[in-house]
Design a protein around this motif. Structure first.
Motif, mmCIF file in Angstrom:
data_model
loop_
_atom_site.group_PDB
_atom_site.id
_atom_site.type_symbol
_atom_site.label_atom_id
_atom_site.label_comp_id
_atom_site.label_asym_id
_atom_site.label_seq_id
_atom_site.Cartn_x
_atom_site.Cartn_y
_atom_site.Cartn_z
ATOM 1 N N UNK A 231 4.265 -16.318 20.386
ATOM 2 C CA UNK A 231 3.237 -16.539 19.373
ATOM 3 C C UNK A 231 3.025 -18.032 19.157
ATOM 4 N N UNK A 232 3.053 -18.773 20.255
ATOM 5 C CA UNK A 232 2.887 -20.229 20.196
ATOM 6 C C UNK A 232 2.147 -20.687 21.436
ATOM 7 N N UNK A 233 1.140 -21.491 21.236
ATOM 8 C CA UNK A 233 0.430 -22.128 22.336
ATOM 9 C C UNK A 233 -0.111 -23.455 21.824
ATOM 10 N N UNK A 234 0.569 -24.519 22.205
ATOM 11 C CA UNK A 234 0.220 -25.849 21.716
ATOM 12 C C UNK A 234 0.066 -26.778 22.917
ATOM 13 N N UNK A 235 -1.021 -27.526 22.948
ATOM 14 C CA UNK A 235 -1.322 -28.380 24.091
ATOM 15 C C UNK A 235 -1.727 -29.757 23.602
ATOM 16 N N UNK A 236 -1.173 -30.801 24.205
ATOM 17 C CA UNK A 236 -1.549 -32.167 23.840
ATOM 18 C C UNK A 236 -1.642 -33.016 25.093
ATOM 19 N N UNK B 63 -10.004 -27.253 27.567
ATOM 20 C CA UNK B 63 -8.828 -27.484 28.407
ATOM 21 C C UNK B 63 -8.331 -26.191 29.054
ATOM 22 N N UNK B 64 -9.247 -25.337 29.493
ATOM 23 C CA UNK B 64 -8.854 -24.058 30.081
ATOM 24 C C UNK B 64 -7.955 -24.239 31.300
ATOM 25 N N UNK B 65 -8.226 -25.259 32.114
ATOM 26 C CA UNK B 65 -7.434 -25.447 33.324
ATOM 27 C C UNK B 65 -5.984 -25.768 32.981
ATOM 28 N N UNK B 66 -5.769 -26.733 32.097
ATOM 29 C CA UNK B 66 -4.398 -27.088 31.718
ATOM 30 C C UNK B 66 -3.708 -25.923 31.020
ATOM 31 N N UNK B 67 -4.449 -25.163 30.202
ATOM 32 C CA UNK B 67 -3.859 -24.001 29.529
ATOM 33 C C UNK B 67 -3.455 -22.939 30.543
ATOM 34 N N UNK B 68 -4.319 -22.664 31.526
ATOM 35 C CA UNK B 68 -3.969 -21.690 32.553
ATOM 36 C C UNK B 68 -2.767 -22.127 33.365
ATOM 37 N N UNK B 69 -2.708 -23.404 33.685
ATOM 38 C CA UNK B 69 -1.561 -23.989 34.384
ATOM 39 C C UNK B 69 -0.281 -23.746 33.573
ATOM 40 N N UNK B 70 -0.318 -24.065 32.276
ATOM 41 C CA UNK B 70 0.867 -23.946 31.418
ATOM 42 C C UNK B 70 1.281 -22.487 31.225
ATOM 43 N N UNK B 71 0.311 -21.588 31.086
ATOM 44 C CA UNK B 71 0.640 -20.175 30.872
ATOM 45 C C UNK B 71 1.359 -19.572 32.075
ATOM 46 N N UNK B 72 0.915 -19.922 33.280
ATOM 47 C CA UNK B 72 1.576 -19.396 34.474
ATOM 48 C C UNK B 72 3.001 -19.951 34.566
ATOM 49 N N UNK B 73 3.174 -21.223 34.216
ATOM 50 C CA UNK B 73 4.527 -21.782 34.198
ATOM 51 C C UNK B 73 5.412 -21.066 33.185
ATOM 52 N N UNK B 74 4.890 -20.893 31.964
ATOM 53 C CA UNK B 74 5.693 -20.288 30.896
ATOM 54 C C UNK B 74 6.108 -18.868 31.260
ATOM 55 N N UNK B 75 5.212 -18.129 31.913
ATOM 56 C CA UNK B 75 5.568 -16.774 32.324
ATOM 57 C C UNK B 75 6.625 -16.808 33.424
#
Length: 492
Positions: A27-32, A435-447
């Motif tokens: 329940x967390x998604x933070x991007x900077x 920032x969809x690209x960076x978010x998609x990148x991060x989500x695949x890593x987190x999974x």
């Protein structure tokens, strides 16, 4: 299992790169954003090169900043970039010269030569790829016989090259490999048939990796340079930036089209299997691999490159180049005065874009834009029209219903473009995240790390809860008939 993943997403575009820090949990998604750097090709001896060492330095600087911003350490690093371009390595693993940029003229006429040898219909049946003159297949044929090609032992696409420098491990991530024109769209592996037919060395092509695979850990010298622990893993993500951007589309369900809008507009659908029909080939649609076995059925539209090049030219001339002000003024310009085909080859290379647009308008019997604001209006209307045409054709070819269009990337900030795209498509446009690209990148890593789990639908549910979007509804003035007439005028 990691409860919260702290990852660095390196996102390299054709005009700039950045390293983002993401914290991802159930329940967390933070991007900077931590570090941004330019990416400007350099012409040397008549050839347009990428300054790949400067890009690598930018990534290292960003990773150093990530280490400072994450005192608990990083759980992963992922890299995405644009497609088709590559570096060649010699037998020792050293880079043979700076990679050549896809806008270089070396591929002029090469596609016709390849098609004289290989039936374009057969190429499409194997790869499902839109025939574009800068695809890797044509770049490799253009380079054949050069000293660099003779010394090459391995080809690495741009994100794979940077991952190799970080880890010492060579590979070819699936989503970017699928843009080369040499990957079999059915098997997901390199096509021996095409590689043999073109007399290319099979050993050039590294083993294919899946998004989410662990590539390796940081080399000791990289860890020392960045201040990170050598144990930090580098993870394969959707390394074609559009593949990561599509992961970052906050859609609810599968009845959506997407537009990943930046220098290029990648317009299409997410499908469970490729569409390898002759009609799709004739319409210029491509089947590129996505995350989790999906297919990105899309068409490349030239995108905001036309605006970017115009701003560069105006800046060099000492004229105002404030895009926000120009867009405000463009919104007040008369509608449908002049439109261009963004995909006309004349607009592909760098150069005097305003002059090329004015010439296109004159050649097609339309008034040349009389001011920078009028020219921006012309570009934005032309892009909206191309978006709508592509969405409609994708729906027809894939027999897929579409209820909304998700527009992500830098173009989501462009209110005029979003509204006109909604008007032209006759569908709601959901804009964002930028920032969809960076978010998609991060989500695949987190999974991959284990901080989150589930399907793409689950990842997108997390996006919807934590990323703001804006909805644009189609307006009735001037109405669908006017857009249909405009399309008939341009594409007659």
């Amino acid at each position: 299992m990691t409860e919260i993943a702290t990852v660095a997403a390196a996102d390299l575009g054709a005009s700039s790169g950045r390293v983002m820090l993401a914290r991802v949990g159930r329940d967390l998604l933070d991007l900077s954003e931590l570090h941004r750097f330019g990416n400007e090709p350099v012409r040397v001896g008549g050839t347009l090169h990428w300054d790949v060492l400067a890009l690598y330095r930018g990534v290292l600087d960003g990773l150093r900043a990530a280490g400072r911003a994450a005192p608990g350490g990083l759980d992963g690093i992922g890299i995405d970039s644009w497609a088709v371009d590559y570096g060649l390595l010699d037998a020792t693993g050293a880079l043979i010269g700076n990679p050549v940029g896809y806008r270089d003229e070396r591929t002029e006429g090469v596609m016709a030569r390849v098609h004289a040898q290989l039936d374009p219909a057969r190429l499409y049946a194997v790869t499902g790829l839109q025939n574009l003159p800068f695809n890797t297949i044509y770049q490799l044929v253009a380079a054949r016989g050069t000293p660099a090609a003779a010394a090459a032992h391995r080809m690495l696409l741009m994100p794979d090259l940077l991952a190799y420098w970080l880890t010492g491990e060579q590979g070819a991530e699936l989503t970017n490999a699928s843009t080369t024109g040499l990957l079999d769209a059915t098997t997901g592996d390199w096509s021996t048939e095409l590689i043999t037919a073109l007399d290319l060395d099979r050993d050039l092509f590294a083993p294919v990796r899946q998004p989410g695979e662990r590539i390796g850990t940081l080399r000791p010298d990289v860890a020392e340079t960045t201040g990170l622990k050598p144990s930090v893993p580098v993870l394969a993500v959707g390394s074609h930036d559009t593949a990561s951007a599509v992961v970052g589309v906050p859609a609810d369900g599968d009845r959506f089209a997407y537009i990943s809008c930046g220098t290029w507009s990648l317009v299409g659908l997410e499908l469970p299997a490729p569409v390898l029909t002759e009609a799709g080939r004739q319409a210029g649609f491509t089947n590129e691999a996505g995350v989790d076995g999906t297919v990105r059925y899309l068409r490349n539209v030239m995108g905001l490159w036309l605006v970017q090049e115009s701003l560069r030219v105006w800046s060099a001339q000492g004229r105002p180049d404030d895009l926000a002000a120009l867009l405000d003024e463009a919104a007040r310009q008369p509608a449908f005065v002049s439109v261009v085909d963004p995909d006309d080859p004349v607009f592909l290379p760098p150069g005097d874009m305003p002059a090329r647009i004015a010439d296109f308008c004159r050649r097609t019997g339309q008034p040349a834009p009389a001011s920078p604001a009028a020219l921006v209006r012309c570009i934005v209307e032309s892009l909206a029209l191309a978006h709508a045409r592509t969405v409609r054709r994708a729906r027809e070819l894939a027999d897929r219903d579409v209820e909304a269009v998700h527009l992500v990337g830098g173009g989501a900030r462009n209110e005029l473009l979003c509204q006109l795209t909604a008007d032209a498509c006759g569908l709601p446009v959901v804009a964002g995240p930028v920032e969809a690209t960076a978010l998609g990148n991060a989500l695949v890593q987190a999974r991959a790390i284990g901080a989150i789990d589930g399907s793409l639908a689950d990842l997108r549910g997390l996006l919807r809860r934590h990323t703001p979007t804006r909805r644009y509804l189609p307006s009735t003035d001037p109405g669908p008939a006017a857009w249909t007439g405009l399309q008939a005028r341009l594409y007659r």
